[in-house]
Design a protein around this motif. Structure first.
Motif, mmCIF file in Angstrom:
data_model
loop_
_atom_site.group_PDB
_atom_site.id
_atom_site.type_symbol
_atom_site.label_atom_id
_atom_site.label_comp_id
_atom_site.label_asym_id
_atom_site.label_seq_id
_atom_site.Cartn_x
_atom_site.Cartn_y
_atom_site.Cartn_z
ATOM 1 N N VAL A 143 -1.028 31.962 0.433
ATOM 2 C CA VAL A 143 -0.537 31.091 1.504
ATOM 3 C C VAL A 143 0.631 30.289 0.920
ATOM 4 O O VAL A 143 0.438 29.412 0.072
ATOM 5 C CB VAL A 143 -1.657 30.156 2.012
ATOM 6 N N CYS A 179 -8.510 30.860 -9.943
ATOM 7 C CA CYS A 179 -9.205 29.948 -9.012
ATOM 8 C C CYS A 179 -9.186 30.526 -7.600
ATOM 9 O O CYS A 179 -9.069 29.797 -6.615
ATOM 10 C CB CYS A 179 -8.527 28.579 -9.034
ATOM 11 N N ALA A 180 -9.266 31.825 -7.523
ATOM 12 C CA ALA A 180 -9.192 32.549 -6.250
ATOM 13 C C ALA A 180 -10.614 32.893 -5.780
ATOM 14 O O ALA A 180 -11.590 32.671 -6.502
ATOM 15 C CB ALA A 180 -8.359 33.817 -6.472
ATOM 16 N N PRO A 181 -10.774 33.459 -4.590
ATOM 17 C CA PRO A 181 -12.098 33.891 -4.119
ATOM 18 C C PRO A 181 -12.779 34.855 -5.097
ATOM 19 O O PRO A 181 -12.105 35.587 -5.833
ATOM 20 C CB PRO A 181 -11.779 34.595 -2.795
ATOM 21 N N GLY A 216 -6.647 26.202 -3.939
ATOM 22 C CA GLY A 216 -7.585 25.640 -2.975
ATOM 23 C C GLY A 216 -8.315 24.432 -3.536
ATOM 24 O O GLY A 216 -7.763 23.649 -4.316
ATOM 25 N N ALA A 217 -9.605 24.314 -3.175
ATOM 26 C CA ALA A 217 -10.386 23.115 -3.487
ATOM 27 C C ALA A 217 -10.471 22.832 -4.987
ATOM 28 O O ALA A 217 -10.383 21.676 -5.415
ATOM 29 C CB ALA A 217 -11.790 23.273 -2.902
ATOM 30 N N GLN A 270 -18.565 24.570 -16.650
ATOM 31 C CA GLN A 270 -18.228 23.271 -17.235
ATOM 32 C C GLN A 270 -19.455 22.409 -17.533
ATOM 33 O O GLN A 270 -19.403 21.535 -18.388
ATOM 34 C CB GLN A 270 -17.255 22.503 -16.318
ATOM 35 N N HIS A 298 -11.629 37.837 -8.624
ATOM 36 C CA HIS A 298 -11.657 37.442 -10.036
ATOM 37 C C HIS A 298 -11.437 38.633 -10.956
ATOM 38 O O HIS A 298 -10.627 38.580 -11.884
ATOM 39 C CB HIS A 298 -12.992 36.765 -10.388
ATOM 40 N N ASP A 328 -0.369 31.256 -4.738
ATOM 41 C CA ASP A 328 -1.323 31.337 -3.617
ATOM 42 C C ASP A 328 -0.697 32.225 -2.561
ATOM 43 O O ASP A 328 0.515 32.130 -2.310
ATOM 44 C CB ASP A 328 -1.635 29.933 -3.044
ATOM 45 N N LYS A 331 -16.149 30.325 -12.162
ATOM 46 C CA LYS A 331 -17.412 31.008 -11.906
ATOM 47 C C LYS A 331 -17.436 31.488 -10.477
ATOM 48 O O LYS A 331 -16.701 30.913 -9.656
ATOM 49 C CB LYS A 331 -18.623 30.117 -12.199
ATOM 50 N N THR A 373 -15.712 29.475 -16.525
ATOM 51 C CA THR A 373 -15.795 28.025 -16.295
ATOM 52 C C THR A 373 -17.218 27.592 -15.916
ATOM 53 O O THR A 373 -17.508 27.365 -14.745
ATOM 54 C CB THR A 373 -14.777 27.601 -15.216
ATOM 55 N N LYS A 385 0.567 26.470 0.631
ATOM 56 C CA LYS A 385 -0.326 25.924 -0.408
ATOM 57 C C LYS A 385 0.338 26.021 -1.773
ATOM 58 O O LYS A 385 0.292 25.090 -2.576
ATOM 59 C CB LYS A 385 -1.647 26.692 -0.427
ATOM 60 N N ASN A 394 -22.780 30.885 -5.761
ATOM 61 C CA ASN A 394 -21.674 29.923 -5.671
ATOM 62 C C ASN A 394 -22.070 28.528 -6.167
ATOM 63 O O ASN A 394 -21.415 27.987 -7.056
ATOM 64 C CB ASN A 394 -21.153 29.854 -4.229
HETATM 65 N N1 LIG Z 1 -16.751 25.210 -11.386
HETATM 66 C C1 LIG Z 1 -17.014 24.576 -10.255
HETATM 67 O O1 LIG Z 1 -17.773 23.620 -10.221
HETATM 68 C C2 LIG Z 1 -16.362 25.057 -8.981
HETATM 69 C C3 LIG Z 1 -16.302 24.230 -7.858
HETATM 70 C C4 LIG Z 1 -15.666 24.727 -6.702
HETATM 71 C C5 LIG Z 1 -15.155 26.026 -6.673
HETATM 72 N N2 LIG Z 1 -15.284 26.794 -7.790
HETATM 73 C C6 LIG Z 1 -14.815 28.203 -7.790
HETATM 74 O O2 LIG Z 1 -13.387 28.226 -7.681
HETATM 75 C C7 LIG Z 1 -12.985 29.397 -6.989
HETATM 76 C C8 LIG Z 1 -12.144 28.999 -5.771
HETATM 77 O O3 LIG Z 1 -12.953 28.219 -4.925
HETATM 78 P P1 LIG Z 1 -12.311 27.142 -3.945
HETATM 79 O O4 LIG Z 1 -13.446 26.319 -3.456
HETATM 80 O O5 LIG Z 1 -11.128 26.479 -4.556
HETATM 81 O O6 LIG Z 1 -11.832 28.128 -2.774
HETATM 82 P P2 LIG Z 1 -10.707 27.868 -1.676
HETATM 83 O O7 LIG Z 1 -10.956 28.818 -0.566
HETATM 84 O O8 LIG Z 1 -10.602 26.408 -1.382
HETATM 85 O O9 LIG Z 1 -9.371 28.285 -2.467
HETATM 86 C C9 LIG Z 1 -9.069 29.620 -2.806
HETATM 87 C C10 LIG Z 1 -7.552 29.779 -2.733
HETATM 88 O O10 LIG Z 1 -7.206 31.086 -3.217
HETATM 89 C C11 LIG Z 1 -6.141 31.555 -2.397
HETATM 90 N N3 LIG Z 1 -6.043 33.012 -2.497
HETATM 91 C C12 LIG Z 1 -6.719 33.968 -1.818
HETATM 92 N N4 LIG Z 1 -6.327 35.194 -2.211
HETATM 93 C C13 LIG Z 1 -5.397 35.017 -3.183
HETATM 94 C C14 LIG Z 1 -4.611 35.896 -3.986
HETATM 95 N N5 LIG Z 1 -4.705 37.239 -3.871
HETATM 96 N N6 LIG Z 1 -3.723 35.357 -4.859
HETATM 97 C C15 LIG Z 1 -3.601 34.019 -4.974
HETATM 98 N N7 LIG Z 1 -4.327 33.121 -4.247
HETATM 99 C C16 LIG Z 1 -5.202 33.626 -3.367
HETATM 100 C C17 LIG Z 1 -6.492 31.059 -1.001
HETATM 101 O O11 LIG Z 1 -5.356 31.053 -0.137
HETATM 102 C C18 LIG Z 1 -7.017 29.661 -1.325
HETATM 103 O O12 LIG Z 1 -5.956 28.698 -1.298
HETATM 104 C C19 LIG Z 1 -14.278 30.139 -6.612
HETATM 105 O O13 LIG Z 1 -14.545 31.075 -7.604
HETATM 106 C C20 LIG Z 1 -15.322 29.042 -6.630
HETATM 107 O O14 LIG Z 1 -16.636 29.515 -6.871
HETATM 108 C C21 LIG Z 1 -15.849 26.342 -8.930
#
Ligand SMILES: NC(=O)c1ccc[n+]([C@@H]2O[C@H](COP(=O)([O-])OP(=O)(O)OC[C@H]3O[C@@H](n4cnc5c(N)ncnc54)[C@H](O)[C@@H]3O)[C@@H](O)[C@H]2O)c1
Length: 344
Positions: A37, A71-73, A12-13, A123, A77, A35, A95, A121, A40, A180
């Motif tokens: 999905v 990097c999942a929800p 994801g993001a 960072q 983790h 992922d 995190k 993480t 993705k 978050n």
């Molecule tokens: N360190 C930072 O500054 C920072 C910034 C943004 C996000 N994050 C963290 O990163 C993590 C992900 O956040 P995001 O914004 O990318 O979320 P997001 O929703 O954009 O992405 C999450 C991805 O995980 C996938 N997913 C869901 N269940 C799954 C599974 N069982 N197996 C594999 N993939 C699966 C989803 O389909 C999605 O593509 C969170 O813990 C968030 O807090 C950290």
């Protein structure tokens, strides 16, 4: 260990920051992305030239993968990290460590019994300004730390929550702006201040109460065992993502982080100490731009078989602080009838 094989779970993001950081490391190869999905996973796999999978279980017995990035929800983790640690992998998780403390403690315990390492993480601990602040505190050059404030005013709209439905819910996100977005600033405050003696806080949903279950705004008064006090305010209800503001008042001067630059205010003169890091591409400046540094450091520790310092026991401290704020908020938001009478 010659070439270290890596996998990233969740495309994801945040995924591109991990994938780019791996691509820049010598002797590390991204072997698989996962992922649920498929589209993705396939897009990420095609971009980085690696296998695209939909079930993380498929990587557990692969001998060509030594390090797994989670990097999942939030609520996945612990499950993923524990499975990977038990399979002997090193795990770098985003995190927060988990969506609740019980799951985070299980991660710490599993890591202690595993040959794999667990890294968290945060960072922003690698930002030039954070490193300079920590060095200043540890050196004692400005005398005793008296008080600190951390202010985070960011913007998250309906679309942010609707696009990733795990966000905004207690069971899957574990909280709102505290767990978050502002967890990085709370982690820095506790890293700078040391052991905490008491926490009082409040949480509220000021703007998105029709969209999310969790809080979009929070404040806390954090007293440290060394006598210092930290004040914190964080919100997702601003209309822009402002740079995080930090101030640390010492006996002999004040450190101020403004627009990602760090200044020293002393004897009526302000001196620039560190400038913002350059954006190496893709990193959102308000997230902090040190993912690459942290990831490189994690791999250096893995390669040299040395314990990584930002491990589970270290990463859980911010989570403990956050749950102290929630506990305080829930006890204070149901005030005794006497207190209500007094406020009137
Ligand atoms: N360190 C930072 O500054 C920072 C910034 C943004 C996000 N994050 C963290 O990163 C993590 C992900 O956040 P995001 O914004 O990318 O979320 P997001 O929703 O954009 O992405 C999450 C991805 O995980 C996938 N997913 C869901 N269940 C799954 C599974 N069982 N197996 C594999 N993939 C699966 C989803 O389909 C999605 O593509 C969170 O813990 C968030 O807090 C950290």
């Amino acid at each position: 260990m010659d070439c270290i094989g890596a996998a990233i779970i969740g495309c994801g993001a945040i995924f591109p920051l991990h994938a780019k950081a791996i691509a820049e490391l010598e002797g590390v190869k991204l072997v698989a992305v996962v992922d649920t999905v498929l589209a993705k996973a396939e897009e990420a796999g095609a971009t980085y030239g690696c296998a695209a999978l939909t079930d993380y279980q498929a990587i557990l017995d692969r001998p060509d993968i030594q390090v797994v990035h989670v990097c999942a929800p939030h609520n996945l983790h612990a499950e993923i990290a524990i499975a990977c640690l038990k399979a002997g992998k090193h795990v770098l998780t985003e995190k927060p460590m988990a969506e609740n403390l019980e799951a985070a403690y299980r991660m710490v315990e599993t890591a202690e019994q595993s040959r794999g390492q667990l890294g968290i993480t945060f960072q922003n601990r690698y930002n030039d300004s954070s490193v300079r602040i920590k060095e200043t505190i540890d050196s004692g050059v400005l005398g005793k730390l008296l008080c600190m404030k951390g202010i985070v005013t960011w913007y998250r709209d309906d679309a942010y929550y609707r696009n990733s439905p795990w966000r905004g819910k207690w069971t899957s996100e574990g909280g709102g702006v505290l767990i978050n977005q502002t967890i990085h600033t709370l982690d820095l405050l506790q890293w700078f201040g040391g052991p905490i003696s008491s926490v009082k806080g409040s949480v509220t949903t000021d703007v998105l109460d029709q969209v999310i279950e969790v809080e979009d705004t929070a404040h806390a008064c954090i007293d440290f065992a060394n006598g210092a006090r930290g004040l914190f305010y964080g919100t997702n209800a601003y209309l822009v993502n402002s740079p995080v503001e930090l101030e640390l008042v010492f006996e002999k001067g004040t450190l101020i982080q403004r627009r990602d630059s760090l200044y020293l205010w002393q004897d009526g003169i302000e001196t620039l100490l560190t400038e913002p890091s350059l954006n190496p591409g893709g990193e959102k400046s308000y997230w902090g731009m040190s993912h690459g540094r942290l990831i490189a450091d994690f791999y250096a520790h893995v390669r040299e078989n040395k314990p990584f310092w930002l491990n589970g026991a270290e990463g859980i401290k911010a989570l403990e602080l956050i749950f102290d704020i929630y506990r305080s908020a829930s006890s204070r938001q149901n005030p005794a009838p006497d207190a209500i009478t007094m406020w009137r």
